[in-house]
Write a protein that holds these residues in place. Structure first.
Motif: not given
Length: 843
Positions: A523-526, A533-547, A643-645
């Protein structure tokens, strides 16, 4: 007061209380009641540069070892047993200018820790017979350092860069000089430098300063004051031209340093040089990384750093690369550096480093050890608690032209030292083809796609941590190493941003974003400041949903993974354990480490990774844990996006395993200084009823107070290091022993291990032996839970594995449930039919 100063002021203004005894002993106490723990540290301001007539012998480091042999009141064995018995963890380190002894333990054991550690520090026995035994241990440690490429390269660099200053000598010393040291040398050095007026005691944790002072007075008030003899160190002559040193050996990768002389830490240019190093070589977005790794594909890794603890220092650029690219890397590095300096830097790079400095200061307050260490450095080494505010002020005054000017002033050929380490050229061989516990409150839930989430609020520090974990690793792969590469790629390109853009965003805001991969999960951790926090969560969303899994990035990271495999093969212990694992788990997926083999990793393609991502990164196979100081709205939005996963279930394959049914012994030979002994037995998985028994037994065999350690290292000097470990699968495992030895000691070491196993199998436990192991594990759990990242990671993994989420409570209960009968039964059932593998050295 600007925002950063305002953020750090509460930490800096909360200064430790300071008291001084009549004999000059200074006591610094910082209160922190977040956990019922304390860290006790003895800072002795002497190290390898202060050894006078014994320079180069490793006298300071030798004395550090001998302190742990105990005092007339507490033998080394008794001292360690007593500290471990209350759950304490004791250790020490020696550097060029200091020696620090520390113990972390429950605050209820403050008096015990303060008395025992101080008695050893101030009143060591220094018995000649023990000195000769420990000398052999350190000689084995030197052998181990010679087998570590990074250690050897560092020694070569300092020996070449410094011709007069004692910086040129390794802290551990040279074998020939170490052999000449006598008991009288150690006693004289101790008498000169270990005086109460030189030593500072730092205590951080849930303690009362008045009680600490009373205890210090009781235990150390009668110690006599010593002479204030400050050693005069020679000044390094001006370097007038470049220097170079190259050595060859049995290495898989090439390595190098280009280093320049710079002033010491108290110089007004020191903060700017740190910022320059960050701007040049920190992270994947740095110009050196982008030019030499991403652009020219010459290096596997490259970074820049500053080492400047005293009068002077080195600004270094270090790298690793494939051997066939070493010459090109050497030729490209200086021109590329000149090009970067000529182009200049942006204010964003300076602001980025300031943010990283702020984050490091906050991180230092995560644990009591970190707080005590910060205080010790400021008061004992810098001699000024105001250094860090001064440092921040200097950073905030920097402008891009200042960095450019510093680079042009200091990074010049006149003061250049180059140190290189390369594989020995192979004769008549065709070249290899180039290959590209404390209870915490939480809320949990499940999204409609099956993703499980945990939110764990904690406002102790202005930080937020997120862990996303999924089942993966050897049990789920078609090609070994696929999970490892997938986890890496999740932190790189997305469909919206390149890997460089992702890295720039992270580094600009001092956010950490890491991948992890083990035997059972990935997995990943950040982590970031709460205000980001908004920037952090946006980065994680892209990483998981749009690699993106771009072909270029995949090829670069696959090459890096192959380099990591090659580098691991250079370490004797890692290589031997890898081969032991292959023999023990033969035919089972766990036979191959999560990183994979060079053969399997070379076959991984873009299509492989995309298919594997689609199979593993699905809602039912994902757990998200969010810890720290966050807002509910940002977390809710983040979870809604996840939830898009896909909701498709993961169907794992069955991999039954039967441990070897008869003993087996083998060996192999390499050109190394130190031999390695390993021996494997059947183990249990994370979900097995005997897991906690295996946990306690590993600790019982591994600690400095273990009978195995005292027999093998202290009494018989058979090994420099010895201990036990485990490979922990979900439903099976491997329990193993390991030791660093000389060839001739292998049979005796095997006998000693067997004697220990038989002792446990017969139930012959020493008084308090089990209880001490249990208390150490429990205290270690409490210490780990000081960190947001550890809380989140453990909660996520436990949920993933179907274990209790409130891990501290269940873990402590499980550890306390283990008894002598359970350990005896475990040893009888599992520690039989050992598979022994030794790496021997060529003689």
């Amino acid at each position: 007061m600007n925002a950063w100063t305002e953020l750090l002021s509460p930490f800096w203004e909360n200064k430790p209380s300071s008291s001084k005894l009549d004999n000059g002993l200074e006591l610094l106490v910082k209160q922190d009641f977040r956990h019922a723990l304390c860290s006790i540290q003895f800072w002795v301001p002497t190290g390898s540069i202060h050894e006078g007539a014994c320079l180069g012998s490793g006298l300071s480091h030798f004395l550090e070892h001998m302190v742990f042999k105990g005092s007339s009141k507490y033998s080394g064995k008794k001292a360690v047993e007593m500290l471990h018995g209350v759950g304490g963890s004791v250790n020490a380190y020696t550097s060029i200018e200091r020696t620090v002894y520390h113990v972390e333990l429950p605050s209820s054991a403050l008096a015990l820790g303060l008395e025992i550690l101080g008695d050893m520090v101030f009143k060591p026995i220094l018995d000649p017979s023990e000195i000769n035994k420990e000398r052999q241990v350190i000689l084995r440690e030197i052998d181990m350092c010679e087998d570590e490429p990074e250690s050897k390269l560092s020694r070569l660099l300092f020996e070449t860069a410094f011709r007069v200053h004692p910086y040129r000598f390794p802290v551990i010393g040279y074998p020939a000089l170490l052999k000449k040291l006598s008991a009288q040398d150690l006693k004289a050095y101790h008498a000169k430098y270990y005086t109460p007026n030189r030593v500072k005691i730092v205590i951080a944790g849930a303690v009362d300063p008045e009680e600490c002072l009373a205890l210090a007075q009781r235990y150390y008030g009668s110690l006599p004051r010593g002479f204030e003899d400050t050693p005069t160190l020679p000044t390094e002559p001006l370097q007038l031209g470049p220097r170079e040193v190259t050595t060859h050996g049995d290495y898989e990768l090439a390595r190098g340093f280009i280093s320049f002389k710079v002033p010491g830490i108290t110089h007004s240019d020191a903060p700017g040089l740190d910022a320059l190093a960050h701007a040049l070589g920190y992270g994947y977005s740095s110009p050196l990384w982008q030019a030499l790794r991403e652009g020219q594909c010459l290096v596997q890794s490259i970074d820049a750093s500053v080492w400047n603890p005293g009068q002077s220092g080195l600004f270094s650029i270090g790298y690793t690369c494939d051997p066939d690219k070493h010459s090109a890397t050497q030729k490209a590095l200086m021109p590329e550096l000149a090009k970067i300096l000529a182009a200049g830097f942006t204010q964003e790079k300076i602001d980025q480093y300031i943010r990283h400095f702020v984050v490091s200061e906050i991180n230092a307050h995560k644990s009591i050890y970190g707080q005590a260490s910060r205080i010790g450095f400021a008061y004992a080494i810098m001699g000024d608690p105001h250094y860090l505010p001064f440092y921040l002020e200097k950073l905030q005054a920097l402008r891009p032209t200042d960095l450019q000017a510093l680079g042009q002033r200091y990074l010049v050929p006149q003061t250049l030292t180059q140190a290189y380490l390369s594989p020995t050229p192979k004769k008549n061989v065709s070249p290899k083809p180039v290959v590209k516990a404390e209870p915490f409150s939480y809320q949990s839930g499940t999204l409609s796609n099956g993703l499980r989430f945990l939110t764990i609020p904690n406002k102790e520090l202005p930080k937020m941590h997120v862990t996303l974990a999924s089942l993966g690793g050897p049990l789920f792969e078609e090609s070994p190493g696929a999970t490892y590469l997938l986890s890496t790629l999740l932190t790189k390109d997305t469909q919206k941003h390149t890997a460089q853009q992702v890295a720039t965003q992270l580094e600009s805001y001092a956010m950490s974003f890491n991948d992890f991969c083990g035997n059972n999960s990935f997995g990943v951790s950040a982590e970031a400041l709460s205000l980001d926090q908004e920037r952090l969560l946006d980065t994680l969303k892209e990483a998981i949903l749009e690699p993106a899994f771009s072909k270029a990035t995949l090829e670069r990271e696959r090459d890096a993974q192959l380099a990591d495999i090659a580098e691991e093969a250079e370490d004797g212990l890692s290589l031997t354990l890898r081969r032991l694992r292959e023999r023990f788990f033969k035919g089972h997926p766990y036979a191959i480490e999560p990183i994979g083999s060079s053969e399997s990793v070379k076959t991984l393609t873009q299509a492989n990774l995309q298919d594997y991502y689609k199979k593993q990164c699905v809602g039912p196979n994902t757990v998200v844990a969010i810890t720290g100081d966050y807002t509910t709205a940002s977390v809710d939005s983040f979870l809604q996006a996840l939830n898009a996963l896909p909701a498709s279930p993961l169907v794992p394959k069955a991999h039954p395993f039967t441990a070897p049914q008869s003993p087996h012994e083998s060996s192999f030979t390499l050109e190394r200084e130190q031999a390695i002994f390993t021996q494997a037995y059947a183990g249990v998985g994370l979900r097995h009823k005997d897991f906690f028994a295996s946990e306690v037994l590993e600790e019982l065999f591994s600690s400095m107070s273990s009978k195995l350690f005292f027999t093998v290292r202290e009494e018989r000097s058979l090994a420099y290091f010895v201990g036990a470990g485990r490979i922990k699968g979900l439903d099976t495992g491997m329990f193993y022993f390991y030791a660093g030895i000389q060839n001739a000691a292998a049979p005796k070491l095997a006998q000693a291990v067997q004697a220990e196993i038989q002792r446990v199998q017969s139930g012959q436990f020493l008084p308090g032996e089990i209880e001490r192991a249990q208390q150490r594990l429990i205290t270690r759990k409490h210490l780990s839970l000081q960190r947001l990242s550890e809380r989140g990671m453990q909660a996520a993994l436990n949920s993933l594995y179907g274990l209790p989420i409130d891990e501290a409570a269940s873990y402590i209960q499980g550890i306390r449930s283990v008894n002598a009968a359970g350990l005896q039964a475990f040893a009888k059932e599992y520690l039989v039919n050992g598979v022994t593998l030794s790496m021997l050295t060529k003689e």
